[in-house]
Design a protein around this motif. Sequence first.
Motif, PDB file in Angstrom:
ATOM      1  N   SER A 276       0.826  -1.217   0.000  1.00 42.63           N
ATOM      2  CA  SER A 276       0.000   0.000   0.000  1.00 42.63           C
ATOM      3  C   SER A 276       0.854   1.258   0.000  1.00 42.63           C
ATOM      4  N   LEU A 277       1.980   1.224   0.701  1.00 38.04           N
ATOM      5  CA  LEU A 277       2.846   2.398   0.705  1.00 38.04           C
ATOM      6  C   LEU A 277       3.512   2.601  -0.651  1.00 38.04           C
ATOM      7  N   LYS A 278       3.836   1.524  -1.315  1.00 39.79           N
ATOM      8  CA  LYS A 278       4.371   1.665  -2.663  1.00 39.79           C
ATOM      9  C   LYS A 278       3.322   2.326  -3.572  1.00 39.79           C
ATOM     10  N   ALA A 279       2.061   1.952  -3.392  1.00 37.98           N
ATOM     11  CA  ALA A 279       0.986   2.497  -4.227  1.00 37.98           C
ATOM     12  C   ALA A 279       0.806   3.999  -4.042  1.00 37.98           C
ATOM     13  N   VAL A 280       1.237   4.536  -2.889  1.00 33.96           N
ATOM     14  CA  VAL A 280       1.117   5.988  -2.665  1.00 33.96           C
ATOM     15  C   VAL A 280       2.473   6.682  -2.791  1.00 33.96           C
ATOM     16  N   GLY A 281       3.450   6.000  -3.425  1.00 34.10           N
ATOM     17  CA  GLY A 281       4.673   6.693  -3.809  1.00 34.10           C
ATOM     18  C   GLY A 281       5.939   6.368  -3.051  1.00 34.10           C
ATOM     19  N   TYR A 282       5.896   5.491  -2.063  1.00 39.90           N
ATOM     20  CA  TYR A 282       7.105   5.181  -1.297  1.00 39.90           C
ATOM     21  C   TYR A 282       7.980   4.206  -2.088  1.00 39.90           C
ATOM     22  N   ARG A 283       9.269   4.536  -2.184  1.00 39.35           N
ATOM     23  CA  ARG A 283      10.195   3.723  -2.963  1.00 39.35           C
ATOM     24  C   ARG A 283      11.475   3.378  -2.206  1.00 39.35           C
ATOM     25  N   TYR A 284      11.686   4.007  -1.055  1.00 41.63           N
ATOM     26  CA  TYR A 284      12.892   3.750  -0.260  1.00 41.63           C
ATOM     27  C   TYR A 284      12.497   3.097   1.067  1.00 41.63           C
TER      28      TYR A 284
END
Length: 522
Positions: A282-290
């Motif tokens: 879910s965090l990847k889906a809202v832009g988290y990449r690190y």
Amino acid sequence: MKMNVRLVCAVLIGAAGLFSACQSARISRYYAHNGYLSLYDNVVYNDSLSLFVPSFGDVAFERGTKKLRRLVRRTPLAPGDSVVLWGSTEAPPFYSFALTVNEACTDDDAAIAGTIFHRDTCVNGRRFGLFGFAEPAGASSARKDLASIWDRMGLDSLSAERFPSVFSITELKTNKVYEVLDNVQQFPAWSDQDRWNRTQLVLTYASFLGNNEAYRQTLVALERNMMGDTAVRHVLDNTTAVQGSDVLDAIVDEARSRRLVMINENHFYPNHRMLVADLLDSLKAVGYRYLALEALDPEQETTVNAARQINLKTGFYTQEQQYGRLLRKALELGFTLVAYESSDPAKDREEGQAENLFKKTFAKDPSAKVLVLAGMDHILEAPAPNGKKWMAALFKERYGIDPLTIGQNDLKHLRHLAPEGYLLLNADAFGSDRLRAVDYQVINSRPMAIAEVSETRVYRNPRKDSVQVLLFLSDKPAGAVMTNEVPYFTTLVPGRAKIRLPVVPGKPVLVMAYDRQGNRVE
């Protein structure tokens, strides 16, 4: 070991008229007090005798009374002698040796026919003897080893000075966790600090083995000493909390408008890492990449990101199976792993962590969105009572980025109050400055299981003693050596018990098992 047993018997059988002189097997009453530290100079110590016996790495000691009784049955002991220790080498030169103790220091000839080495001495009214057995071809080398053991042996001289910190045996990177745990549990403690250090490592290595009795018992004993805070319980009883899977949605909704999320863990609670793993998609889906990790070895950061794989060198806590699953999932999702730990002795650790985190993420990528997994207090946004500022506070102050901070450490002992796995509370509901030093408090009772696994296979332990079972995602053949890999599942299986092992559908699985001495169990 079997080869050495036959060797000793052959030597003894060859002695003319020996059996007629043999006495019944005698195992010393002190034998049960032996502590075995194979990971610290392969030492055996005995506090009831103040005995310290260092040996060599290829020596294996007989810990089972049944087998030891068979060994000493054919050994003609002097009157009053009993065997307190029996060791055999598992690599050339092949030899075995027995350490005996006699409550009387007599002038009787304590020599045993067929030995290639014999020394004895009297200390405080007791006679100690060391007897070695070997084939003639290896006798010369065996004598040198046995002489070294005898010269380094401590009789009636057991003290703290003979042992380093218990942390000294944790430097070995191995997936034979049961062996390390066994060494930690037997390591002597001379002070309250020694006992606490040992408890920490018992919790750590037992937690590496998943849900097992050693972990549960030690954790319950630790939590029993955590006094209940009536003010905290009042808040919990009178505040509406987010529970279960809704906790994940609430965190993601809050993280959507943030650039930095910091979640802490207590290193003894592997399920704290599972919260981060549950949030990744879910965090990847809202832009988290690190994904920034305190536990990632800085020297391994480039290698891990390039290979998209982890191993035992990746870090210390990353050797734990839940941490391993977190990292594998993050790599599969395309996250860049960031090692931000600071080891610069000239710099405050919190300052170094904050600086490393910024330089490796936002300084390089101004649009970055970063998820951090830190240890305990590093995510506190308020200073400690002594004025110390933690990493999160320094990061916010120096770089102007306000992190979303989620604490799992301070309410960890109340996990029984989160029946649905997670319970989320706004930290403003608490009166304690410490509890309010993060944005949210989470109580985590997430079961330590592989939720995504739908298939299992039964494993039966035919042995009397427990074994560590390890599962690797590998197509290597049975019997392959997996010395540098992190298992995707491992646990302790009690003697004569059976469990269901989680199998990943469609992927090859290699199953291995080790006893507490690190020996492969077929």
